[in-house]
Design an enzyme around this catalytic site. Structure first.
Site, mmCIF file in Angstrom:
data_model
loop_
_atom_site.group_PDB
_atom_site.id
_atom_site.type_symbol
_atom_site.label_atom_id
_atom_site.label_comp_id
_atom_site.label_asym_id
_atom_site.label_seq_id
_atom_site.Cartn_x
_atom_site.Cartn_y
_atom_site.Cartn_z
ATOM 1 N N ARG A 239 -38.400 -43.797 -12.257
ATOM 2 C CA ARG A 239 -37.039 -44.375 -12.730
ATOM 3 C C ARG A 239 -36.700 -43.623 -14.069
ATOM 4 O O ARG A 239 -37.328 -43.426 -14.850
ATOM 5 C CB ARG A 239 -37.147 -46.063 -12.897
ATOM 6 C CG ARG A 239 -37.375 -46.707 -11.740
ATOM 7 C CD ARG A 239 -35.992 -46.611 -10.831
ATOM 8 N NE ARG A 239 -36.172 -47.521 -9.526
ATOM 9 C CZ ARG A 239 -36.520 -47.137 -8.317
ATOM 10 N NH1 ARG A 239 -36.934 -46.096 -8.320
ATOM 11 N NH2 ARG A 239 -36.419 -47.984 -7.324
ATOM 12 N N GLU A 268 -28.276 -43.210 -13.764
ATOM 13 C CA GLU A 268 -27.605 -42.632 -12.381
ATOM 14 C C GLU A 268 -26.258 -43.306 -11.902
ATOM 15 O O GLU A 268 -26.288 -44.355 -11.884
ATOM 16 C CB GLU A 268 -28.688 -43.220 -11.504
ATOM 17 C CG GLU A 268 -29.515 -41.999 -11.190
ATOM 18 C CD GLU A 268 -30.902 -42.445 -10.385
ATOM 19 O OE1 GLU A 268 -31.941 -42.274 -10.943
ATOM 20 O OE2 GLU A 268 -30.985 -42.917 -9.034
ATOM 21 N N HIS A 286 -32.403 -38.076 -6.609
ATOM 22 C CA HIS A 286 -33.222 -39.554 -6.339
ATOM 23 C C HIS A 286 -33.501 -39.327 -4.748
ATOM 24 O O HIS A 286 -32.886 -40.350 -4.155
ATOM 25 C CB HIS A 286 -32.505 -40.618 -6.576
ATOM 26 C CG HIS A 286 -33.237 -41.739 -6.677
ATOM 27 N ND1 HIS A 286 -33.163 -43.230 -7.641
ATOM 28 C CD2 HIS A 286 -34.664 -42.014 -6.285
ATOM 29 C CE1 HIS A 286 -33.859 -43.661 -7.448
ATOM 30 N NE2 HIS A 286 -35.045 -43.228 -6.708
HETATM 31 C C1 GLV Z 1 -37.094 -45.390 -4.629
HETATM 32 O O1 GLV Z 1 -36.722 -44.980 -5.697
HETATM 33 C C2 GLV Z 1 -37.680 -46.392 -4.425
HETATM 34 O O2 GLV Z 1 -38.014 -47.169 -5.196
HETATM 35 O O3 GLV Z 1 -38.043 -46.627 -3.349
#
Ligand code: GLV
Ligand code: GLV
Length: 328
Positions: A239, A268, A286
């Protein structure tokens, strides 16, 4: 009995939609973008189940707007920092996520980023496309070796472990941090559990695999970046807010570390000013779990959680099991 109402905040792979439509009244936000907050607050009214994405902040306001029928929030992600789980638990709402099914896919991406930053793949691709390749050069795009180097895994859960296991073929020394010992990594790779500071000082490649919590927010900041080797690379598929992105831009500009490869960002989809102008970064939007197979499996797992709940069974991947205790 009337059919339960399920709201999905964005179009997902069809098999999951079909599974849900067979059993429930399914409403889906029709635009291919993150649902605006005010639309979310309107559309959740009176629903029994919510299937949100990691881009949707699901807090008390959303739960309140949904009303007392809301019984399950089935997040389409393994990370669930977008959901106020404590609030959900207080309200007796089950929260589920999608662990396991995206582990290998995300580990693949972490390695794609590691290789790309080490060997300057993105820079070299841009150069080649621009017609600048005029012949082989002894000093062209010199990067870093990966084979035999030290890999530091911050957070040796499922994904961190899968990333570490892939280092076998590269004969790497593996260090890791975690609250728990990871016997698989110690046995299979001779990995060593160390404190974060030691990992930062010793590793050539540092890959982050912690969930985002108050404790891991800005886990990697100015102090930590300064501890890293000048030749080291930082990889983040966890993250964004785990890294202080401003401090990272400074460290990259000043040559305090060699480079960074990031799939996630602090704010983001915004990027910290200066980040995109740097050559020593690789940036992806991402896409850690973005394979056809995995996104389909994540969707069916989210659907399975909702179906199990309304069939009176235990949903397969519950985040707050205490809500289910004492359920008749
Ligand atoms: C993606 O970032 C997830 O947490 O599945
Ligand atoms: C998430 O799936 C993790 O445990 O790394």
């Amino acid at each position: 009995m009337s059919r339960k109402k399920v709201f999905i905040t964005r179009m997902l792979p069809q098999p999951a939609i079909d599974m849900l439509k067979e059993r429930f009244d399914v409403d889906i936000y029709e635009e291919d973008r993150a649902i605006p907050r005010e639309v979310l607050l309107e559309r959740v009214k009176g629903i029994d189940a919510l299937l949100p994405l990691l881009t949707d902040k699901i807090d008390a306001e959303v739960m309140e707007a949904a009303g007392p029928n809301l019984k399950i929030i089935a997040n389409y992600a393994v990370g669930y920092d977008n959901i106020d789980v404590e609030e959900a638990t207080k309200r007796g709402i089950v929260v589920t996520n999608t662990p396991g099914v995206l582990t290998e896919t995300t580990a693949d991406l972490a390695w794609a980023l590691l290789m790309a930053i080490a060997r300057r793949i993105v820079e070299a691709d841009k150069f080649t496309r621009a017609g600048k390749f005029k012949g082989w050069g002894p000093m062209m795009f010199l990067g870093s070796d990966v084979y035999g180097k030290t890999l530091g895994i911050v957070g040796a859960g499922r994904i961190g472990t899968a990333v570490a296991m892939r280092s076998k073929g590269f004969n790497m020394k593996v260090l890791y941090t975690d609250v728990r010992r990871n016997e698989t990594l110690e046995k299979e790779l001779g990995a060593r559990k160390v404190e974060l500071d030691e990992l930062l000082r010793e590793s050539d490649f540092i890959s982050l695999h912690v969930p985002l919590t108050p404790e891991t927010h800005h886990l990697i900041g100015e102090r930590e970046l300064k501890m890293m080797k000048k030749t080291a690379y930082l990889i983040n598929t966890s993250r964004g807010p785990v890294i202080d992105e401003k401090a990272l831009v400074e460290a990259l500009k000043n040559g305090e570390i060699a480079g960074a490869a990031l799939d996630v960002f602090e704010n983001e989809p915004e990027l910290t000013p200066g980040l995109a102008e740097l050559d020593n970064v690789v940036l992806t939007p991402h896409i850690g779990s973005a394979s056809v197979e995995t996104r389909t499996r994540m969707a069916t797992l989210a659907a399975e959680n909702i179906i199990a709940y309304f069939e009176g069974k235990r949903p397969p991947t519950v985040v707050n099991p205490e809500v289910l205790e004492g359920r008749s």
